[in-house]
Write a protein that holds these residues in place. Structure first.
Motif, PDB file in Angstrom:
ATOM      1  N   MET A   1      70.762  39.715  58.984  1.00  0.00           N
ATOM      2  CA  MET A   1      70.474  40.994  59.626  1.00  0.00           C
ATOM      3  C   MET A   1      69.708  40.744  60.917  1.00  0.00           C
ATOM      4  SD  MET A   1      69.356  43.255  56.311  1.00  0.00           S
ATOM      5  CE  MET A   1      70.401  43.324  54.866  1.00  0.00           C
ATOM      6  N   ILE A   2      69.852  41.657  61.867  1.00  0.00           N
ATOM      7  CA  ILE A   2      69.226  41.476  63.179  1.00  0.00           C
ATOM      8  C   ILE A   2      68.326  42.667  63.514  1.00  0.00           C
ATOM      9  CG2 ILE A   2      69.655  41.284  65.661  1.00  0.00           C
ATOM     10  CD1 ILE A   2      70.426  38.780  64.217  1.00  0.00           C
ATOM     11  N   LEU A   3      67.143  42.366  64.023  1.00  0.00           N
ATOM     12  CA  LEU A   3      66.222  43.400  64.511  1.00  0.00           C
ATOM     13  C   LEU A   3      65.957  43.157  65.991  1.00  0.00           C
ATOM     14  CD1 LEU A   3      64.142  45.728  63.963  1.00  0.00           C
ATOM     15  CD2 LEU A   3      62.446  43.927  63.604  1.00  0.00           C
ATOM     16  N   ALA A   4      66.055  44.203  66.800  1.00  0.00           N
ATOM     17  CA  ALA A   4      65.706  44.099  68.216  1.00  0.00           C
ATOM     18  C   ALA A   4      64.190  44.196  68.352  1.00  0.00           C
ATOM     19  CB  ALA A   4      66.382  45.216  69.001  1.00  0.00           C
ATOM     20  N   TYR A   5      63.606  43.217  69.051  1.00  0.00           N
ATOM     21  CA  TYR A   5      62.145  43.148  69.166  1.00  0.00           C
ATOM     22  C   TYR A   5      61.769  42.629  70.557  1.00  0.00           C
ATOM     23  CZ  TYR A   5      57.397  41.298  68.448  1.00  0.00           C
ATOM     24  OH  TYR A   5      56.062  40.998  68.565  1.00  0.00           O
ATOM     25  N   LYS A   6      61.126  43.464  71.337  1.00  0.00           N
ATOM     26  CA  LYS A   6      60.680  43.089  72.684  1.00  0.00           C
ATOM     27  C   LYS A   6      61.809  42.468  73.524  1.00  0.00           C
ATOM     28  CE  LYS A   6      55.767  42.457  71.670  1.00  0.00           C
ATOM     29  NZ  LYS A   6      54.589  41.565  71.774  1.00  0.00           N
ATOM     30  N   VAL A   8      64.425  40.837  72.474  1.00  0.00           N
ATOM     31  CA  VAL A   8      65.121  39.692  71.868  1.00  0.00           C
ATOM     32  C   VAL A   8      65.570  40.057  70.447  1.00  0.00           C
ATOM     33  CG1 VAL A   8      63.730  38.075  73.217  1.00  0.00           C
ATOM     34  CG2 VAL A   8      63.057  38.602  70.858  1.00  0.00           C
ATOM     35  N   LYS A   9      66.413  39.218  69.882  1.00  0.00           N
ATOM     36  CA  LYS A   9      66.922  39.447  68.535  1.00  0.00           C
ATOM     37  C   LYS A   9      66.179  38.589  67.518  1.00  0.00           C
ATOM     38  CE  LYS A   9      71.607  40.422  70.202  1.00  0.00           C
ATOM     39  NZ  LYS A   9      73.013  39.944  70.237  1.00  0.00           N
ATOM     40  N   ILE A  10      65.785  39.210  66.424  1.00  0.00           N
ATOM     41  CA  ILE A  10      65.166  38.486  65.314  1.00  0.00           C
ATOM     42  C   ILE A  10      66.115  38.544  64.126  1.00  0.00           C
ATOM     43  CG2 ILE A  10      63.227  38.337  63.713  1.00  0.00           C
ATOM     44  CD1 ILE A  10      61.491  39.673  65.758  1.00  0.00           C
ATOM     45  N   ASN A  11      66.414  37.383  63.567  1.00  0.00           N
ATOM     46  CA  ASN A  11      67.302  37.304  62.409  1.00  0.00           C
ATOM     47  C   ASN A  11      66.488  37.221  61.119  1.00  0.00           C
ATOM     48  OD1 ASN A  11      69.975  36.795  61.089  1.00  0.00           O
ATOM     49  ND2 ASN A  11      68.985  34.851  60.581  1.00  0.00           N
ATOM     50  N   TYR A  12      66.932  37.959  60.104  1.00  0.00           N
ATOM     51  CA  TYR A  12      66.251  37.902  58.809  1.00  0.00           C
ATOM     52  C   TYR A  12      67.245  38.152  57.687  1.00  0.00           C
ATOM     53  CZ  TYR A  12      66.362  43.023  58.950  1.00  0.00           C
ATOM     54  OH  TYR A  12      66.776  44.341  58.997  1.00  0.00           O
ATOM     55  N   ASN A  13      66.873  37.733  56.480  1.00  0.00           N
ATOM     56  CA  ASN A  13      67.700  37.933  55.287  1.00  0.00           C
ATOM     57  C   ASN A  13      66.874  38.610  54.206  1.00  0.00           C
ATOM     58  OD1 ASN A  13      69.993  36.553  56.361  1.00  0.00           O
ATOM     59  ND2 ASN A  13      68.992  34.611  55.917  1.00  0.00           N
ATOM     60  N   VAL A  14      67.517  39.446  53.418  1.00  0.00           N
ATOM     61  CA  VAL A  14      66.835  40.176  52.349  1.00  0.00           C
ATOM     62  C   VAL A  14      67.663  40.113  51.074  1.00  0.00           C
ATOM     63  CG1 VAL A  14      65.905  42.400  51.626  1.00  0.00           C
ATOM     64  CG2 VAL A  14      65.839  41.783  54.030  1.00  0.00           C
ATOM     65  N   SER A  15      66.994  39.910  49.935  1.00  0.00           N
ATOM     66  CA  SER A  15      67.696  39.957  48.645  1.00  0.00           C
ATOM     67  C   SER A  15      66.705  40.305  47.538  1.00  0.00           C
ATOM     68  CB  SER A  15      68.371  38.614  48.339  1.00  0.00           C
ATOM     69  OG  SER A  15      67.417  37.586  48.229  1.00  0.00           O
ATOM     70  N   GLY A  16      67.207  40.918  46.477  1.00  0.00           N
ATOM     71  CA  GLY A  16      66.391  41.205  45.306  1.00  0.00           C
ATOM     72  C   GLY A  16      65.520  42.439  45.419  1.00  0.00           C
ATOM     73  N   ALA A  71      53.548  35.712  64.288  1.00  0.00           N
ATOM     74  CA  ALA A  71      53.044  36.639  63.269  1.00  0.00           C
ATOM     75  C   ALA A  71      53.410  38.082  63.606  1.00  0.00           C
ATOM     76  CB  ALA A  71      51.528  36.493  63.142  1.00  0.00           C
ATOM     77  N   LEU A  72      53.295  38.443  64.866  1.00  0.00           N
ATOM     78  CA  LEU A  72      53.634  39.806  65.293  1.00  0.00           C
ATOM     79  C   LEU A  72      55.121  40.086  65.107  1.00  0.00           C
ATOM     80  CD1 LEU A  72      51.451  40.010  68.535  1.00  0.00           C
ATOM     81  CD2 LEU A  72      51.080  41.281  66.412  1.00  0.00           C
ATOM     82  N   ALA A  73      55.951  39.075  65.359  1.00  0.00           N
ATOM     83  CA  ALA A  73      57.395  39.234  65.167  1.00  0.00           C
ATOM     84  C   ALA A  73      57.724  39.435  63.685  1.00  0.00           C
ATOM     85  CB  ALA A  73      58.132  38.024  65.721  1.00  0.00           C
ATOM     86  N   VAL A  74      57.062  38.666  62.826  1.00  0.00           N
ATOM     87  CA  VAL A  74      57.246  38.817  61.376  1.00  0.00           C
ATOM     88  C   VAL A  74      56.823  40.213  60.937  1.00  0.00           C
ATOM     89  CG1 VAL A  74      56.417  38.052  59.106  1.00  0.00           C
ATOM     90  CG2 VAL A  74      57.042  36.356  60.844  1.00  0.00           C
ATOM     91  N   LYS A  75      55.683  40.656  61.442  1.00  0.00           N
ATOM     92  CA  LYS A  75      55.181  41.999  61.081  1.00  0.00           C
ATOM     93  C   LYS A  75      56.157  43.082  61.520  1.00  0.00           C
ATOM     94  CE  LYS A  75      51.784  44.611  59.428  1.00  0.00           C
ATOM     95  NZ  LYS A  75      52.190  45.969  59.752  1.00  0.00           N
ATOM     96  N   ALA A  76      56.812  42.891  62.652  1.00  0.00           N
ATOM     97  CA  ALA A  76      57.797  43.866  63.129  1.00  0.00           C
ATOM     98  C   ALA A  76      58.954  44.004  62.142  1.00  0.00           C
ATOM     99  CB  ALA A  76      58.309  43.458  64.511  1.00  0.00           C
ATOM    100  N   VAL A  77      59.390  42.874  61.583  1.00  0.00           N
ATOM    101  CA  VAL A  77      60.465  42.897  60.580  1.00  0.00           C
ATOM    102  C   VAL A  77      59.995  43.636  59.326  1.00  0.00           C
ATOM    103  CG1 VAL A  77      61.908  41.502  59.049  1.00  0.00           C
ATOM    104  CG2 VAL A  77      61.566  40.791  61.425  1.00  0.00           C
ATOM    105  N   LEU A  78      58.790  43.345  58.885  1.00  0.00           N
ATOM    106  CA  LEU A  78      58.267  43.986  57.672  1.00  0.00           C
ATOM    107  C   LEU A  78      58.090  45.486  57.876  1.00  0.00           C
ATOM    108  CD1 LEU A  78      55.674  41.335  56.425  1.00  0.00           C
ATOM    109  CD2 LEU A  78      58.108  41.537  55.916  1.00  0.00           C
ATOM    110  N   ASP A  79      57.617  45.875  59.053  1.00  0.00           N
ATOM    111  CA  ASP A  79      57.484  47.306  59.364  1.00  0.00           C
ATOM    112  C   ASP A  79      58.852  47.982  59.332  1.00  0.00           C
ATOM    113  OD1 ASP A  79      54.767  47.031  59.635  1.00  0.00           O
ATOM    114  OD2 ASP A  79      54.773  47.003  61.827  1.00  0.00           O
ATOM    115  N   HIS A  80      59.853  47.294  59.896  1.00  0.00           N
ATOM    116  CA  HIS A  80      61.211  47.825  59.898  1.00  0.00           C
ATOM    117  C   HIS A  80      61.730  48.012  58.472  1.00  0.00           C
ATOM    118  CE1 HIS A  80      65.379  48.430  61.067  1.00  0.00           C
ATOM    119  NE2 HIS A  80      65.734  47.410  60.293  1.00  0.00           N
ATOM    120  N   LEU A  81      61.364  47.089  57.583  1.00  0.00           N
ATOM    121  CA  LEU A  81      61.796  47.152  56.182  1.00  0.00           C
ATOM    122  C   LEU A  81      60.880  48.031  55.332  1.00  0.00           C
ATOM    123  CD1 LEU A  81      62.690  43.373  55.624  1.00  0.00           C
ATOM    124  CD2 LEU A  81      64.293  45.273  55.905  1.00  0.00           C
TER     125      LEU A  81
END
Length: 259
Positions: A1-6, A8-16, A71-81
């Motif tokens: 999955m991709i999140l737009a952040y500042k 740029v694109k951040i890639n992440y995966n989610v399961s469970g 850390a801020l980029a990671v937090k952006a993904v968590l906020d999105h989720l």
């Protein structure tokens, strides 16, 4: 999955489903390192793995990617989720990022697992080595990544894990030149977060290899005592999730039972 952040694109995966666990990879690695571990735990936990800045399919944000930037980029993904708090497990550089999250967003951390990582900053010698590495990688990035990956395993294990080392090298070769340099620069300037680890009021644990070529085991014993953190020891190198896979998964499972 991709999140737009500042921009740029951040890639992440989610399961469970269940208590969230955020998996943060190390330098020259990406989310693929966690695939087997996430499969093992996704039947009980909400597992999230994220490509850190300049790694995997996540783009670069600047010339230096500080641990705070990551850390801020990671937090952006968590906020999105819509994940308010989670357990964080970080391998090597991923541990530095997890500690930065614990520093900046303390209430977001339910528990912390440092896998072949440290809360201590780079020594002067280590900083000089990173500067030399930057100069080498500018001339021949593929030669640098190939050498760097093999040197993460305990010497006695390198012939046992030829297939795994080759796969990690293939993944590392996908890391852009700028991604490598930005991470090296960021790790070089990272803060001493031993006091953050010591005073973190959540379950926390360190996993270390007695033959780790990167992080001296004797120093990890000192750190665990100084930071009042439990230490689990494996007879291997810097890549415990491969070199000591079954023990690692078993000990992680025991730690996670409290959540």
């Amino acid at each position: 999955m991709i999140l737009a952040y500042k921009g740029v694109k951040i890639n992440y995966n989610v399961s469970g489903k269940g208590t969230p666990i955020v998996f943060l990879h190390g330098f020259l690695e990406n989310t693929t390192m966690w695939e087997e571990t996430m499969l093992f735990f996704s039947n009980q936990y909400h597992c999230v793995s994220i490509d850190l800045l300049g790694h995997g399919d996540t783009e670069c944000l600047g010339y230096i990617h500080s641990m705070e930037d990551m850390a801020l980029a990671v937090k952006a993904v968590l906020d999105h989720l819509e994940i308010r708090n989670a357990l964080f497990i970080g391998h090597s550089m991923g541990g530095y990022v997890a500690l930065a999250i614990a520093d900046i967003f303390t209430d977001s951390v339910l528990g912390l697992i440092l896998l072949n990582s440290t809360s201590f900053p780079d020594t002067q010698e280590r900083k000089q080595n990173r500067t030399r590495a930057i100069n080498i990688v500018k001339k021949n990035p593929n030669a640098y990544t190939s050498m760097a990956i093999a040197n993460l395993f305990a010497e006695k294990n390198r012939s046992m894990f030829v297939k795994e080392i080759t796969e990690i090298k293939n993944q590392a070769s996908k890391t852009s030149l700028q991604g490598i340099i930005s991470a090296l620069e960021g790790m070089k300037i990272r803060r001493d977060r031993s006091s953050i680890l010591k005073h973190l009021k959540v379950p926390k644990i360190m996993f270390a290899g007695t033959r780790d070529p990167v992080l001296e085991y004797a120093k990890r014993l000192e750190e665990a005592k100084q930071c009042e953190t439990d230490l689990i020891t494996f007879n291997g190198g810097h890549m415990s999730y491969i070199e000591n896979k079954e023990e690692f998964q078993s000990e992680l499972k025991i730690f996670l039972k409290q959540f």
